[in-house]
Design a protein around this motif. Structure first.
Motif, PDB file in Angstrom:
ATOM      1  N   CYS A   1      54.384  31.434  39.404  1.00 54.65           N
ATOM      2  CA  CYS A   1      54.324  31.034  40.824  1.00 54.65           C
ATOM      3  C   CYS A   1      53.723  32.140  41.676  1.00 54.65           C
ATOM      4  O   CYS A   1      52.918  31.873  42.580  1.00 54.65           O
ATOM      5  N   HIS A   2      54.120  33.360  41.417  1.00 52.51           N
ATOM      6  CA  HIS A   2      53.602  34.492  42.189  1.00 52.51           C
ATOM      7  C   HIS A   2      52.096  34.651  41.981  1.00 52.51           C
ATOM      8  O   HIS A   2      51.338  34.785  42.943  1.00 52.51           O
ATOM      9  N   LEU A   3      51.658  34.632  40.723  1.00 54.52           N
ATOM     10  CA  LEU A   3      50.232  34.773  40.439  1.00 54.52           C
ATOM     11  C   LEU A   3      49.434  33.594  40.981  1.00 54.52           C
ATOM     12  O   LEU A   3      48.320  33.760  41.481  1.00 54.52           O
ATOM     13  N   GLY A   4      50.004  32.390  40.894  1.00 50.33           N
ATOM     14  CA  GLY A   4      49.337  31.216  41.449  1.00 50.33           C
ATOM     15  C   GLY A   4      49.163  31.319  42.954  1.00 50.33           C
ATOM     16  O   GLY A   4      48.105  30.987  43.496  1.00 50.33           O
ATOM     17  N   MET A   5      50.190  31.777  43.640  1.00 52.23           N
ATOM     18  CA  MET A   5      50.105  31.929  45.098  1.00 52.23           C
ATOM     19  C   MET A   5      49.085  33.008  45.470  1.00 52.23           C
ATOM     20  O   MET A   5      48.320  32.828  46.421  1.00 52.23           O
ATOM     21  N   LEU A   6      49.067  34.112  44.731  1.00 49.67           N
ATOM     22  CA  LEU A   6      48.050  35.138  44.994  1.00 49.67           C
ATOM     23  C   LEU A   6      46.649  34.587  44.786  1.00 49.67           C
ATOM     24  O   LEU A   6      45.732  34.870  45.568  1.00 49.67           O
ATOM     25  N   GLY A   7      46.460  33.795  43.739  1.00 49.46           N
ATOM     26  CA  GLY A   7      45.162  33.177  43.482  1.00 49.46           C
ATOM     27  C   GLY A   7      44.755  32.215  44.586  1.00 49.46           C
ATOM     28  O   GLY A   7      43.601  32.188  45.018  1.00 49.46           O
ATOM     29  N   MET A   8      45.719  31.405  45.052  1.00 43.54           N
ATOM     30  CA  MET A   8      45.408  30.472  46.139  1.00 43.54           C
ATOM     31  C   MET A   8      45.034  31.205  47.424  1.00 43.54           C
ATOM     32  O   MET A   8      44.088  30.821  48.118  1.00 43.54           O
ATOM     33  N   LEU A   9      45.756  32.248  47.740  1.00 46.24           N
ATOM     34  CA  LEU A   9      45.452  33.013  48.951  1.00 46.24           C
ATOM     35  C   LEU A   9      44.114  33.733  48.839  1.00 46.24           C
ATOM     36  O   LEU A   9      43.353  33.804  49.804  1.00 46.24           O
ATOM     37  N   ALA A  10      43.815  34.280  47.662  1.00 44.77           N
ATOM     38  CA  ALA A  10      42.520  34.946  47.463  1.00 44.77           C
ATOM     39  C   ALA A  10      41.381  33.939  47.602  1.00 44.77           C
ATOM     40  O   ALA A  10      40.356  34.234  48.224  1.00 44.77           O
ATOM     41  N   ASN A  11      41.563  32.747  47.050  1.00 46.60           N
ATOM     42  CA  ASN A  11      40.546  31.712  47.163  1.00 46.60           C
ATOM     43  C   ASN A  11      40.362  31.286  48.616  1.00 46.60           C
ATOM     44  O   ASN A  11      39.236  31.122  49.088  1.00 46.60           O
ATOM     45  N   LYS A  12      41.453  31.120  49.341  1.00 47.43           N
ATOM     46  CA  LYS A  12      41.376  30.747  50.759  1.00 47.43           C
ATOM     47  C   LYS A  12      40.654  31.835  51.552  1.00 47.43           C
ATOM     48  O   LYS A  12      39.811  31.544  52.398  1.00 47.43           O
ATOM     49  N   TRP A  13      40.970  33.096  51.269  1.00 45.82           N
ATOM     50  CA  TRP A  13      40.331  34.203  51.971  1.00 45.82           C
ATOM     51  C   TRP A  13      38.835  34.235  51.655  1.00 45.82           C
ATOM     52  O   TRP A  13      38.013  34.423  52.539  1.00 45.82           O
ATOM     53  N   TRP A  14      38.501  34.044  50.388  1.00 47.81           N
ATOM     54  CA  TRP A  14      37.101  34.063  49.985  1.00 47.81           C
ATOM     55  C   TRP A  14      36.328  32.921  50.640  1.00 47.81           C
ATOM     56  O   TRP A  14      35.229  33.104  51.150  1.00 47.81           O
ATOM     57  N   GLN A  15      36.909  31.721  50.624  1.00 53.94           N
ATOM     58  CA  GLN A  15      36.227  30.558  51.209  1.00 53.94           C
ATOM     59  C   GLN A  15      36.054  30.713  52.710  1.00 53.94           C
ATOM     60  O   GLN A  15      35.011  30.357  53.254  1.00 53.94           O
ATOM     61  N   SER A  16      37.055  31.249  53.406  1.00 55.46           N
ATOM     62  CA  SER A  16      36.923  31.412  54.852  1.00 55.46           C
ATOM     63  C   SER A  16      35.898  32.491  55.187  1.00 55.46           C
ATOM     64  O   SER A  16      35.161  32.358  56.164  1.00 55.46           O
ATOM     65  N   SER A  17      35.811  33.536  54.377  1.00 56.71           N
ATOM     66  CA  SER A  17      34.811  34.573  54.657  1.00 56.71           C
ATOM     67  C   SER A  17      33.410  34.041  54.385  1.00 56.71           C
ATOM     68  O   SER A  17      32.466  34.375  55.090  1.00 56.71           O
ATOM     69  N   LYS A  18      33.271  33.191  53.356  1.00 53.25           N
ATOM     70  CA  LYS A  18      31.959  32.594  53.076  1.00 53.25           C
ATOM     71  C   LYS A  18      31.535  31.671  54.211  1.00 53.25           C
ATOM     72  O   LYS A  18      30.380  31.673  54.617  1.00 53.25           O
ATOM     73  N   SER A  19      32.465  30.903  54.756  1.00 50.91           N
ATOM     74  CA  SER A  19      32.102  29.962  55.811  1.00 50.91           C
ATOM     75  C   SER A  19      31.806  30.681  57.121  1.00 50.91           C
ATOM     76  O   SER A  19      30.996  30.215  57.916  1.00 50.91           O
ATOM     77  N   GLN A  20      32.423  31.807  57.359  1.00 56.49           N
ATOM     78  CA  GLN A  20      32.197  32.538  58.601  1.00 56.49           C
ATOM     79  C   GLN A  20      30.931  33.380  58.547  1.00 56.49           C
ATOM     80  O   GLN A  20      30.239  33.528  59.535  1.00 56.49           O
ATOM     81  N   LEU A  21      30.623  33.944  57.399  1.00 55.52           N
ATOM     82  CA  LEU A  21      29.522  34.905  57.307  1.00 55.52           C
ATOM     83  C   LEU A  21      28.312  34.375  56.558  1.00 55.52           C
ATOM     84  O   LEU A  21      27.277  35.023  56.564  1.00 55.52           O
ATOM     85  N   GLY A  22      28.443  33.261  55.906  1.00 52.40           N
ATOM     86  CA  GLY A  22      27.367  32.817  55.035  1.00 52.40           C
ATOM     87  C   GLY A  22      27.546  33.450  53.673  1.00 52.40           C
ATOM     88  O   GLY A  22      28.165  34.500  53.531  1.00 52.40           O
TER      89      GLY A  22
END
Length: 95
Positions: free
Chosen positions: A48-69
């Motif tokens: 659960c801990h590793l899954g949550m870290l993965g989900m948050l990392a993916n969310k952070w990556w996707q939001s940075s891609k959408s904001q910056l290209g």
């Protein structure tokens, strides 16, 4: 140290065979002691801990891609070394 004894470091840094004492827990008192100290429960919590870290990392990556290209996001995510080794922080900044 890590280059000299990598296996020993990894074994001791992530002691997966360690079991915590039930008397030290605060948040998991609703569980019986047998379940709290069981290996499957520890693996479930780790997953659960590793899954949550993965989900948050993916969310952070996707939001940075959408904001910056996409190209700018890759440049932002690179590990870079700071050119200035001397960083002075004022007391007001620290507080």
């Amino acid at each position: 140290f890590l280059t000299t004894y990598p296996v020993s470091y990894i074994k001791k840094a992530f002691e997966f065979d360690r079991v915590f004492f039930f008397k030290w827990t605060v948040n998991w008192k609703f569980l019986p002691e047998e379940m709290f100290t069981s290996k499957p429960w520890a693996l479930i919590l780790l997953a659960c801990h590793l899954g949550m870290l993965g989900m948050l990392a993916n969310k952070w990556w996707q939001s940075s891609k959408s904001q910056l290209g996409d190209a700018n996001a890759r440049k932002l995510m690179k590990w870079t070394k700071c050119n200035n080794d001397n960083v002075w922080l004022s007391p007001e900044y620290v507080i």
